[in-house]
Structure formats: structure tokens, C-alpha cells
Write a protein that holds these residues in place. Structure first.
Motif, mmCIF file in Angstrom:
data_model
loop_
_atom_site.group_PDB
_atom_site.id
_atom_site.type_symbol
_atom_site.label_atom_id
_atom_site.label_comp_id
_atom_site.label_asym_id
_atom_site.label_seq_id
_atom_site.Cartn_x
_atom_site.Cartn_y
_atom_site.Cartn_z
ATOM 1 N N GLU A 324 36.003 45.350 45.464
ATOM 2 C CA GLU A 324 37.288 44.799 45.872
ATOM 3 C C GLU A 324 36.951 43.270 45.926
ATOM 4 O O GLU A 324 37.549 42.333 45.490
ATOM 5 C CB GLU A 324 37.979 45.372 46.968
ATOM 6 N N LYS A 325 36.036 43.109 46.775
ATOM 7 C CA LYS A 325 35.697 41.426 47.090
ATOM 8 C C LYS A 325 35.308 40.678 45.923
ATOM 9 O O LYS A 325 35.646 39.678 45.677
ATOM 10 C CB LYS A 325 35.016 41.490 48.386
ATOM 11 N N VAL A 326 34.460 41.476 45.184
ATOM 12 C CA VAL A 326 34.000 40.784 43.991
ATOM 13 C C VAL A 326 35.125 40.644 42.847
ATOM 14 O O VAL A 326 35.197 39.352 42.487
ATOM 15 C CB VAL A 326 32.948 41.592 43.362
ATOM 16 N N PHE A 327 35.851 41.523 42.668
ATOM 17 C CA PHE A 327 37.440 41.155 41.971
ATOM 18 C C PHE A 327 37.958 40.155 42.376
ATOM 19 O O PHE A 327 38.599 39.118 41.588
ATOM 20 C CB PHE A 327 38.054 42.503 42.120
ATOM 21 N N GLU A 328 38.135 40.021 43.740
ATOM 22 C CA GLU A 328 38.832 38.791 44.279
ATOM 23 C C GLU A 328 38.329 37.671 44.023
ATOM 24 O O GLU A 328 39.015 36.513 43.811
ATOM 25 C CB GLU A 328 39.083 39.261 45.914
ATOM 26 N N CYS A 329 36.772 37.528 44.090
ATOM 27 C CA CYS A 329 36.213 36.361 44.027
ATOM 28 C C CYS A 329 36.453 35.899 42.301
ATOM 29 O O CYS A 329 36.727 34.820 42.067
ATOM 30 C CB CYS A 329 34.612 36.292 44.173
ATOM 31 N N MET A 330 36.455 36.945 41.529
ATOM 32 C CA MET A 330 36.426 36.596 39.920
ATOM 33 C C MET A 330 38.044 36.365 39.388
ATOM 34 O O MET A 330 37.968 35.915 38.430
ATOM 35 C CB MET A 330 36.201 37.943 39.151
ATOM 36 N N LYS A 331 39.071 36.659 40.152
ATOM 37 C CA LYS A 331 40.534 36.553 39.848
ATOM 38 C C LYS A 331 40.621 35.082 39.611
ATOM 39 O O LYS A 331 41.596 34.925 38.736
ATOM 40 C CB LYS A 331 41.465 37.202 40.824
ATOM 41 N N TYR A 332 40.047 34.298 40.023
ATOM 42 C CA TYR A 332 40.421 32.720 39.825
ATOM 43 C C TYR A 332 39.862 32.122 38.557
ATOM 44 O O TYR A 332 40.083 31.058 38.037
ATOM 45 C CB TYR A 332 39.977 32.093 40.951
ATOM 46 N N ASN A 333 39.158 33.225 37.716
ATOM 47 C CA ASN A 333 38.514 32.332 36.524
ATOM 48 C C ASN A 333 39.330 33.197 35.297
ATOM 49 O O ASN A 333 39.770 34.370 35.343
ATOM 50 C CB ASN A 333 37.204 33.130 36.573
ATOM 51 N N GLN A 334 39.616 32.202 34.428
ATOM 52 C CA GLN A 334 40.630 32.824 33.381
ATOM 53 C C GLN A 334 39.856 33.526 32.321
ATOM 54 O O GLN A 334 40.545 34.709 31.466
ATOM 55 C CB GLN A 334 41.231 31.774 32.530
ATOM 56 N N ASN A 335 38.513 33.594 32.402
ATOM 57 C CA ASN A 335 37.881 34.315 31.120
ATOM 58 C C ASN A 335 36.861 35.112 31.800
ATOM 59 O O ASN A 335 35.814 35.276 31.460
ATOM 60 C CB ASN A 335 36.988 33.145 30.432
ATOM 61 N N LEU A 354 46.175 42.860 36.101
ATOM 62 C CA LEU A 354 46.718 41.755 35.368
ATOM 63 C C LEU A 354 45.751 40.440 35.370
ATOM 64 O O LEU A 354 46.084 39.546 34.948
ATOM 65 C CB LEU A 354 48.078 41.273 35.935
ATOM 66 N N ASN A 355 44.699 40.480 36.297
ATOM 67 C CA ASN A 355 43.726 39.298 36.319
ATOM 68 C C ASN A 355 42.664 39.050 35.454
ATOM 69 O O ASN A 355 42.174 38.009 35.292
ATOM 70 C CB ASN A 355 43.270 39.477 37.894
ATOM 71 N N PHE A 356 42.343 40.318 34.838
ATOM 72 C CA PHE A 356 41.207 40.208 33.710
ATOM 73 C C PHE A 356 41.586 40.778 32.298
ATOM 74 O O PHE A 356 42.560 41.524 32.376
ATOM 75 C CB PHE A 356 40.279 41.111 34.510
ATOM 76 N N LYS A 357 40.764 40.571 31.543
ATOM 77 C CA LYS A 357 40.705 41.048 30.150
ATOM 78 C C LYS A 357 39.848 42.224 30.313
ATOM 79 O O LYS A 357 38.754 42.331 30.281
ATOM 80 C CB LYS A 357 40.211 40.023 29.090
ATOM 81 N N LEU A 358 40.911 43.510 29.901
ATOM 82 C CA LEU A 358 40.109 44.742 30.183
ATOM 83 C C LEU A 358 39.669 45.256 28.688
ATOM 84 O O LEU A 358 40.388 45.373 27.914
ATOM 85 C CB LEU A 358 41.132 45.741 30.713
ATOM 86 N N SER A 359 38.557 45.642 28.636
ATOM 87 C CA SER A 359 37.967 46.361 27.407
ATOM 88 C C SER A 359 37.941 47.900 27.844
ATOM 89 O O SER A 359 36.898 48.543 28.497
ATOM 90 C CB SER A 359 36.676 45.873 27.220
#
Ligand code: ADP
Ligand code: MG
Length: 390
Positions: A324-335, A354-359
């Protein structure tokens, strides 16, 4: 290979291969996200007044019982609700239902032809020809099956003009962000349970990324290879793999970033441990806060990111925090592109969809990243100009 919008489909008969390999419990679809992702292509064809014969596999069929157990009937019911129209279910090539006056038919699980003979998985061209005979064109949109050359994926393309649909388009667009267009620094986060099946993707990533942040069960194997104590944690026992990891750690020492602290289970109690304090009774189930802070230094610099595998046993609440914390850190990146079945499940469960491009392609996504190609798509392309006449 052409895209569905590149050809005239109006009024045509179409065989459409989807990936409806969805979880089913008690005769009900419990996660319909794959069906929803297929709607764009289905609706496009319906709007163009096509008659569609939809195919998909569901689970594995190794016995007569599996045929009954893995019926696509629950998918038909959910698809009818989502489309708000009747879908005709077809159980065999002789089924009277094929004569019904309808624009959309769903065939029973393609893998019913895997028992007693592996006709579907063995890419039997006679079986493929029977589906092909129903239509004028083949639309392939089963991204999750694009790494498998089966009768209903690549086989049909031996007979019919073949194009890919909207789901494949969007999945490849997302994955190409990390395979072809990754901007530097390109930071990859890998975790998950077992290192053994992830070696090919780890190697590809190490050759292309700037930093590889390693967590989850995979990190245990890296640490074990380096001679660290990991207690009773999950790690590979395979000496050849440990040797390969030692080689990679040495070759890419400036790229690989390993955890420095953990949440462990010790005699049924949850405890915090620094890397040098792991005891023989500990089972590492998550990364700790200092590790997250360390990972965040790299995440903050990243232009492009890819993640596969969770940082811990996220199925248990006590051990979902690292992920969860790693997702939180990553969510500020658009790519940020996230791939893999369980990792995407974790994204959805923890509320980051909604924060990431999911494959969502699971094995197909990882294979595309590791090998840069997908077997069914390769075979379809190879037979683009060379069709068997019917
Ligand atoms: P994906 O399906 O997205 O490729 P994986 O299956 O590799 O991802 O990773 C997710 C799985 O890894 C989860 O089921 C999670 O519980 C497990 N996992 C992560 N860390 C650990 C760990 N330290 N010990 C055991 N299992 C772990
Ligand atoms: Mg998995």
C-alpha cells in the motif's frame, strides 16, 4: 497485423476471440472486469450490424467433469446483463441454436475440445477451420491469451482475414510505455511469491531499467543468495537459480535495491525486524518502513515505472501495508504501468485503480515484457497473406 478500424466490417459475420477466463463461484461471475473490457469491441461490431460468434476458454479441461464445471453459461448471463440483450449460447457445431435469429452467439468453452484430445491447446487446424467456416473475418481481442498459439487464437487466422480489437490495442499501448518508450530514469518494482518463474522478466528489466527495487518473496531469494539469514521465509531451494541471482547481483550491483527491514511472523506473532536481526523462526511477509523510504528515493526520481508482484502477503491485512505504501509513493507519477494478475488485484483492493495504467493480461503481459512478443500475435502475423481456403 491490422486493427479493427482498418477494415470494413459492416454487416459481416465475425468470429471474435475474447478472454472470458473469469472467476466463477456458485454459477455466478465474481469478477466481471475482463467481460467489461471486451465490451468496446463487441459494441463496435454490433453497431456495425455484424453477426458475432464469440469464443473464449475458461479454466482447464482434463476430464468430462471439467467440461460441466467450466461452462461459460455464467458468462453468457453476465454478458446479457451488461449488453442488455439476448446472447445465444451454443454448445456444439451441430447445435440448433446456431440457426436462431440473433446477432450475438457465445460458444461453450473452447477447451471442451481439449478432452479427450488436446485439439484446442494443440492448435488443431481442423477445429480452427470449423469456427472459421462460420464467418468472413476473425477479430482477435483476447489479450490474456495472446501468448498462447491455440486453435481459437492463432489457428483461426490460418483461414480468415484477421484484425485485433480495442482491448489488445489498449493493452499494447500501455505495455509499450515500458518496453519501447520508457523514459529515464526507468524504475522497476518487483515482488511476488516465487523468483523461479520471474527470472526471464527480471533479466529483461535489469538490462533496460535504471533501478530495480526488489520486495516480496523474490527479495528473500536475493538475500538468501547473498548469504543473509531469512529464517523460514519463502525462497527458492534451487541452487542453479541462487547461483544465477548471485551473478545478477554482481553484474547489476548499482541497479538492484534490496529491502533493509521487514514485517515478519514469528511464532504466530507479527514483529518488526531489521535485516540483520532475522531469527530462525521468522517468516518474512512484508517490507518495513525504512525500506519504503529507501524505495521512495528512487520512485521520486522516476520518469517511467513498471511494477509486478506485491511487496508482501497482501491477502492478509497485517502484511498489505508495504504494498500500500509503495502504491502511495508511486501515485504521483503519471507513467506507472502495473502488470500481473495478483498485483492488479492488489491495486484494485487497496483503491489505486485510477492512479495507474493497469495491464490485466497476467501471463501475457509478463511474457510480452520479457520476450517483446506474443506467440499468437506472431503466428497471426505470419499467416497474414497465406490463408487456407475453405
Ligand atoms: P502477479 O500475479 O501479479 O504476477 P505474484 O503472484 O508474483 O504477482 O505476486 C503476488 C503474490 O505474492 C501474492 O499472492 C502475495 O501473497 C505473494 N507474496 C508477496 N510477498 C510474499 C512473501 N514475503 N511471502 C510469501 N508470499 C508473498
Ligand atoms: Mg500471481
Amino acid at each position: 497485423m491490422k486493427f479493427i478500424e482498418d477494415i470494413h466490417v459492416k454487416g459481416k459475420k465475425v468470429v471474435l476471440r475474447c478472454d472470458f477466463n473469469v472467476p466463477i463461484d456458485n454459477g455466478k461471475v465474481t469478477d466481471d472486469s475482463k467481460i467489461i473490457k471486451s465490451l468496446k469491441t463487441i459494441n463496435y461490431l454490433l453497431d456495425k450490424e455484424c453477426t458475432i460468434f464469440v469464443l473464449s476458454h475458461l479454466g482447464r479441461v482434463k476430464s468430462e467433469e471439467d467440461k460441466a464445471k467450466n461452462t461459460l453459461m455464467p458468462v453468457k448471463e453476465r454478458l446479457e446483463e451488461l449488453l442488455d440483450r439476448k446472447v445465444t449460447f451454443v454448445t456444439s457445431f451441430e447445435d440448433e441454436a446456431l440457426n436462431e435469429d440473433n446477432n450475438i452467439f457465445l460458444f461453450e468453452n473452447t477447451r471442451i475440445y481439449d478432452y479427450p484430445f488436446k485439439l484446442e491447446s494443440g492448435n488443431d487446424l481442423e477445429l480452427a477451420g470449423k469456427w472459421a467456416k462460420l464467418a468472413d473475418i476473425f477479430v482477435f481481442d483476447a489479450f490474456g491469451s495472446a501468448h498462447r498459439s491455440h486453435a481459437s487464437t492463432a489457428g483461426i487466422a490460418h483461414y480468415l482475414p484477421t484484425v485485433y480489437g480495442y482491448l489488445i490495442e489498449s493493452e499494447l499501448e500501455n505495455l509499450n510505455i515500458v518496453t519501447k518508450e520508457a523514459k529515464k530514469p526507468f524504475v522497476v518494482v518487483m515482488g511476488g511469491a516465487k523468483v523461479d518463474d520471474k527470472i526471464p522478466i527480471i533479466k529483461t528489466m535489469l538490462s533496460t531499467c535504471d533501478y530495480l527495487l526488489v520486495g516480496g518473496g523474490i527479495a528473500n531469494s536475493f538475500l538468501k543468495a547473498m548469504g543473509n539469514k531469512i529464517g523460514k521465509s519463502l525462497a527458492t531451494e534451487d541452487e542453479a537459480i541462487l547461483e544465477e541471482l548471485r551473478y545478477l547481483i554482481d553484474l547489476y550491483k548499482d541497479k538492484i535495491v534490496l529491502p533493509v527491514d521487514f514485517k515478519v511472523e514469528c511464532n504466530e506473532k507479527v514483529e518488526y525486524r531489521s535485516i540483520n536481526a532475522i531469527t530462525d523462526d521468522d517468516i518474512i511477509y512484508d517490507i518495513g518502513d525504512r525500506t519504503v523510504t529507501k524505495f521512495d528515493e528512487y520512485i521520486k526520481q522516476a520518469q517511467t515505472m513498471f511494477m509486478n508482484g506485491t511487496m508482501g502477503l497482501f491477502e492478509r491485512e497485517e502484511f498489505q501495508v508495504g504494498t500500500e505504501k509503495v502504491f502511495e509513493c508511486m501515485k504521483y507519477n503519471q507513467n506507472v504501468v502495473i502488470g500481473g494478475g495478483d498485483t492488479v488485484t492488489a491495486v484494485n483492493k487497496l483503491g489505486y485503480s485510477l492512479n495507474f495504467k493497469l495491464s490485466s493480461g497476467g501471463g501475457a503481459s509478463l511474457e510480452y515484457i520479457a520476450k517483446g512478443k506474443l506467440d499468437a500475435l506472431e503466428e497471426i502475423e505470419a499467416f497474414e497473406d497465406e490463408k487456407i481456403s475453405m
